[in-house]
Design a protein around this motif. Structure first.
Motif, PDB file in Angstrom:
ATOM      1  N   UNK A 177       0.843  -1.191   0.000  1.00  0.00           N
ATOM      2  CA  UNK A 177       0.000   0.000   0.000  1.00  0.00           C
ATOM      3  C   UNK A 177       0.881   1.245   0.000  1.00  0.00           C
ATOM      4  N   UNK A 178       0.848   2.065  -1.056  1.00  0.00           N
ATOM      5  CA  UNK A 178       1.699   3.258  -1.104  1.00  0.00           C
ATOM      6  C   UNK A 178       1.374   4.241   0.024  1.00  0.00           C
ATOM      7  N   UNK A 179       2.398   4.967   0.459  1.00  0.00           N
ATOM      8  CA  UNK A 179       2.202   6.014   1.466  1.00  0.00           C
ATOM      9  C   UNK A 179       1.580   7.248   0.823  1.00  0.00           C
ATOM     10  N   UNK A 180       2.044   7.567  -0.390  1.00  0.00           N
ATOM     11  CA  UNK A 180       1.526   8.712  -1.139  1.00  0.00           C
ATOM     12  C   UNK A 180       1.181   8.264  -2.547  1.00  0.00           C
ATOM     13  N   UNK A 181       0.134   8.835  -3.117  1.00  0.00           N
ATOM     14  CA  UNK A 181      -0.260   8.496  -4.484  1.00  0.00           C
ATOM     15  C   UNK A 181      -0.547   9.760  -5.276  1.00  0.00           C
ATOM     16  N   UNK A 220       6.555  12.505   3.993  1.00  0.00           N
ATOM     17  CA  UNK A 220       7.465  13.533   3.458  1.00  0.00           C
ATOM     18  C   UNK A 220       8.822  12.945   3.089  1.00  0.00           C
ATOM     19  N   UNK A 221       9.438  12.230   4.028  1.00  0.00           N
ATOM     20  CA  UNK A 221      10.774  11.682   3.770  1.00  0.00           C
ATOM     21  C   UNK A 221      10.729  10.575   2.722  1.00  0.00           C
ATOM     22  N   UNK A 222       9.652   9.810   2.698  1.00  0.00           N
ATOM     23  CA  UNK A 222       9.487   8.778   1.675  1.00  0.00           C
ATOM     24  C   UNK A 222       9.418   9.419   0.295  1.00  0.00           C
ATOM     25  N   UNK A 223       8.687  10.511   0.189  1.00  0.00           N
ATOM     26  CA  UNK A 223       8.607  11.229  -1.081  1.00  0.00           C
ATOM     27  C   UNK A 223       9.983  11.767  -1.475  1.00  0.00           C
ATOM     28  N   UNK A 224      10.700  12.345  -0.519  1.00  0.00           N
ATOM     29  CA  UNK A 224      12.024  12.889  -0.818  1.00  0.00           C
ATOM     30  C   UNK A 224      12.965  11.799  -1.321  1.00  0.00           C
ATOM     31  N   UNK A 225      12.959  10.649  -0.651  1.00  0.00           N
ATOM     32  CA  UNK A 225      13.845   9.557  -1.056  1.00  0.00           C
ATOM     33  C   UNK A 225      13.490   9.042  -2.449  1.00  0.00           C
TER      34      UNK A 225
END
Length: 262
Positions: free
Chosen positions: A21-25, A47-52
């Motif tokens: 399940x994605x954290x952000x979509x 936020x950090x997942x998106x940055x990475x």
């Protein structure tokens, strides 16, 4: 040297996360050349997942990432390294090697990723150390540095290869206000003097107000707002308002009435 396009980062329909399940979509994002773009949101918002994911460290679950006009995830190893060498990463916990001196830590990417002669690598490293105003500390070990000094050394290492894009994960986390402002001033110097695009994840409200040109706000798995800091401070979107004002927005009675009587 080849000049980057006006938009140095573009994401389209991006989904990111670690499990099924994605954290952000459905994230669409653009970062312009020589701007500071902040990624804001509550703890656990991704936020950090998106940055990475944008930084080439975490494969996207869907959608595309383009850095300097190329998708690093679609390139072979050599070409992906070519693109990634034009970016830098400042990690939240600095990630300095404890057994190496300050100057050796900074020179490491040059020595490992290029064929630049050692003497030149150290000249480059000293130049970056001067830019973060720590020239006198080049022979110290990381254990002999304060938190703010260690952060600036890590920043010098992240920028030693003159990246076009600098990714920062909570660059002022755990620092006292005066030290945090010095880090902010250094990031602004990189933007203004070297034309670096800075994409930063932060909880620091005052830092965002002081240095960011634009921001996006993530909440509940999506980007819920984006724009200039001035416009976001006036937003009544709950996640945006609570970030800038540290409380929930007051309900609008007229709006409730309109909702009850369409």
């Amino acid at each position: 040297m080849e000049q980057p396009a006006a938009d140095v980062v573009e994401c389209h329909g991006l989904a990111c996360g670690y499990a099924e399940e994605p954290v952000l979509t459905n994230v669409d994002l653009v970062a312009h050349r020589a701007e500071i773009l902040a990624i804001l949101g509550g703890s656990g918002s991704g936020k950090s997942t998106l940055l990475r994911t944008i930084a080439g460290l975490l494969d996207p679950r869907a959608g595309t990432v383009e850095l300097l006009g190329e998708n690093p995830y679609a390139l072979d190893g050599a070409n992906r390294r070519r693109v990634m060498r034009r970016t830098g990463m400042l990690f939240q916990h600095d990630a300095l090697f404890g057994s190496m001196s300050v100057i050796d830590n900074i020179a490491l990417p040059v020595l490992e990723l290029t064929r630049i002669p050692k003497v030149v690598a150290y000249e480059m490293s000293r130049a970056k150390l001067a830019l973060v105003q720590l020239s006198e500390l080049e022979h110290r070990l990381p254990s002999e540095l304060s938190g703010g000094q260690a952060k600036r050394v890590a920043l010098a290492r992240a920028t030693v290869l003159d990246p076009v894009i600098l990714f920062c994960d909570e660059p002022t986390s755990g620092l006292d206000p005066a030290t945090a402002r010095r880090i902010d001033e250094t990031l602004v110097r990189f933007r203004d003097v070297l034309g670096v695009t800075v994409i930063t994840v932060t909880h620091d409200v005052e830092g965002v107000r002081a240095i960011a040109d634009r921001a996006i706000v993530v909440d509940d798995g999506h980007v819920v707002a984006e724009g200039s800091i001035e416009s976001l401070e006036k937003s009544d979107v709950s996640a945006v308002y609570s970030f800038f004002h540290r409380r929930e927005p007051k309900p609008n009675p007229d709006k409730r009435a309109d909702e009850r009587h369409p």
